[in-house]
Design a protein around this motif. Structure first.
Motif, short mmCIF file in Angstrom:
data_model
loop_
_atom_site.label_atom_id
_atom_site.label_comp_id
_atom_site.label_asym_id
_atom_site.label_seq_id
_atom_site.Cartn_x
_atom_site.Cartn_y
_atom_site.Cartn_z
N LEU A 1 0.84 -1.19 0.00
CA LEU A 1 0.00 0.00 0.00
C LEU A 1 0.88 1.25 0.00
CD1 LEU A 1 -2.87 1.20 0.27
CD2 LEU A 1 -2.66 0.90 2.75
N GLN A 2 0.77 2.02 -1.07
CA GLN A 2 1.49 3.29 -1.18
C GLN A 2 0.52 4.41 -0.83
OE1 GLN A 2 2.70 3.22 -5.26
NE2 GLN A 2 4.57 2.08 -4.82
N ILE A 3 0.87 5.21 0.17
CA ILE A 3 -0.03 6.26 0.64
C ILE A 3 0.59 7.63 0.39
CG2 ILE A 3 -1.18 7.26 2.66
CD1 ILE A 3 -1.20 4.40 3.85
N ALA A 4 -0.21 8.50 -0.24
CA ALA A 4 0.16 9.90 -0.43
C ALA A 4 -1.01 10.72 0.07
CB ALA A 4 0.46 10.20 -1.89
N ASP A 5 -0.97 11.07 1.36
CA ASP A 5 -2.04 11.85 1.98
C ASP A 5 -1.56 13.29 2.10
OD1 ASP A 5 -3.91 13.09 3.63
OD2 ASP A 5 -4.28 11.28 4.80
N MET A 6 -1.90 14.09 1.11
CA MET A 6 -1.42 15.47 1.07
C MET A 6 -2.10 16.35 2.11
SD MET A 6 -1.03 15.62 -3.02
CE MET A 6 -1.65 14.00 -3.43
N ASP A 7 -3.29 15.95 2.56
CA ASP A 7 -3.98 16.73 3.59
C ASP A 7 -3.29 16.61 4.95
OD1 ASP A 7 -5.71 17.34 1.57
OD2 ASP A 7 -7.46 16.35 2.46
N HIS B 1 -0.08 15.39 5.19
CA HIS B 1 1.36 15.35 4.91
C HIS B 1 1.96 14.03 5.38
CE1 HIS B 1 1.07 19.50 3.70
NE2 HIS B 1 0.49 19.77 4.85
N TYR B 2 1.27 12.95 5.03
CA TYR B 2 1.74 11.60 5.38
C TYR B 2 1.99 10.84 4.08
CZ TYR B 2 2.04 6.95 7.38
OH TYR B 2 2.48 5.70 7.74
N TYR B 3 3.24 10.42 3.90
CA TYR B 3 3.65 9.71 2.69
C TYR B 3 4.43 8.48 3.13
CZ TYR B 3 2.63 14.40 1.08
OH TYR B 3 2.01 15.60 0.86
N SER B 4 3.92 7.31 2.80
CA SER B 4 4.60 6.10 3.26
C SER B 4 4.14 4.90 2.46
CB SER B 4 4.30 5.88 4.75
OG SER B 4 5.09 4.84 5.25
N ASP B 5 4.98 3.87 2.47
CA ASP B 5 4.64 2.57 1.89
C ASP B 5 4.46 1.59 3.04
OD1 ASP B 5 5.00 3.71 -0.59
OD2 ASP B 5 6.99 2.84 -0.92
N HIS B 6 3.43 0.77 2.95
CA HIS B 6 3.15 -0.24 3.97
C HIS B 6 3.02 -1.60 3.31
CE1 HIS B 6 2.28 2.60 7.30
NE2 HIS B 6 1.88 3.38 6.32
N PHE C 1 -6.34 6.22 7.97
CA PHE C 1 -5.79 6.56 9.30
C PHE C 1 -4.34 6.14 9.47
CE2 PHE C 1 -10.39 6.03 9.74
CZ PHE C 1 -10.71 7.30 10.20
N ALA C 2 -3.67 5.83 8.39
CA ALA C 2 -2.32 5.27 8.44
C ALA C 2 -1.36 6.12 9.28
CB ALA C 2 -1.76 5.12 7.03
N SER C 3 -0.54 5.38 10.01
CA SER C 3 0.56 5.96 10.78
C SER C 3 1.59 4.85 10.95
CB SER C 3 0.08 6.48 12.14
OG SER C 3 -0.21 5.39 12.99
N GLU C 4 2.71 5.19 11.51
CA GLU C 4 3.75 4.18 11.70
C GLU C 4 3.35 3.12 12.72
OE1 GLU C 4 6.25 3.89 9.61
OE2 GLU C 4 5.47 5.69 8.65
N ARG C 5 2.42 3.43 13.63
CA ARG C 5 2.04 2.46 14.66
C ARG C 5 0.66 1.83 14.45
NH1 ARG C 5 3.84 6.67 18.07
NH2 ARG C 5 1.71 6.89 18.79
#
Length: 184
Positions: free
Chosen positions: A12-18, A20-25, A50-54
């Protein structure tokens, strides 16, 4: 003999510009035998929202003491409890007491509104609960993306969200906020 969960893999590639969260999971999703493709894909969409590192996929249907997704702090306390579907008021009250934030992602169009109409009065007092209802047809469209191995892209910009795969056009994830979390 009990049926076993089916394992799905999702990149899952996430680009949440609102946010400012950009990450691959890289996610391993255990699809419970009673779970549909639609519900599983709504869980993945909830993860993306709701993606985050945790944030992690929890046991959900397999364990009544766990949500579909949750985020814990470094001490193990539950920060965010995320339910997919149409949980009852007792489950939401329990989640509200155990976590800082509770998010519910309902799907199913008209049935979500009927569920909410019956539940609204019982959960309005729960200040840390937020309830969203995905627009009619979004869950069914997400189910069409389900594959044992998936590469998905999730994009959010200016309050609009899309989920796409290599083999399908982007699906706009529209929703209605049925209950907003009350800020202190």
């Amino acid at each position: 003999m009990a049926l076993k969960s089916t394992i799905y893999k999702a990149e899952l590639q996430i680009a949440d510009m609102d946010r400012h969260y950009y990450s691959d999971h890289s996610l391993t999703v255990a699809r419970h035998p009673s779970e549909t493709d639609e519900r599983m894909m709504v869980r993945l969409a909830a993860f993306a929202f709701f993606a985050s590192e945790r944030l992690e996929l929890a046991k959900g249907l397999s364990d009544t003491d766990e949500p579909d997704l949750w985020e814990k702090d470094l001490t193990g306390a539950i920060q965010t409890w995320i339910e997919v579907g149409q949980p009852d008021d007792r489950r939401l009250a329990k989640a509200s007491g155990r976590s800082e934030h509770v998010n519910v992602i309902a799907y199913g169009g008209r049935t979500s509104q009927i569920w909410w109409d019956g539940l609204r009065g019982k959960v309005e007092r729960l200040r840390n609960v937020e309830v969203w209802s995905l627009a009619e047809g979004v869950g069914e469209a997400l189910a069409q993306l389900a594959e044992r191995t998936m590469r998905l892209q999730f994009t959010v910009q200016d309050g609009s969200a899309w989920l796409s795969s290599e083999r399908a056009d982007p699906i706009e994830l529209q929703w209605t906020v049925l209950k907003a979390r009350q800020r202190a």
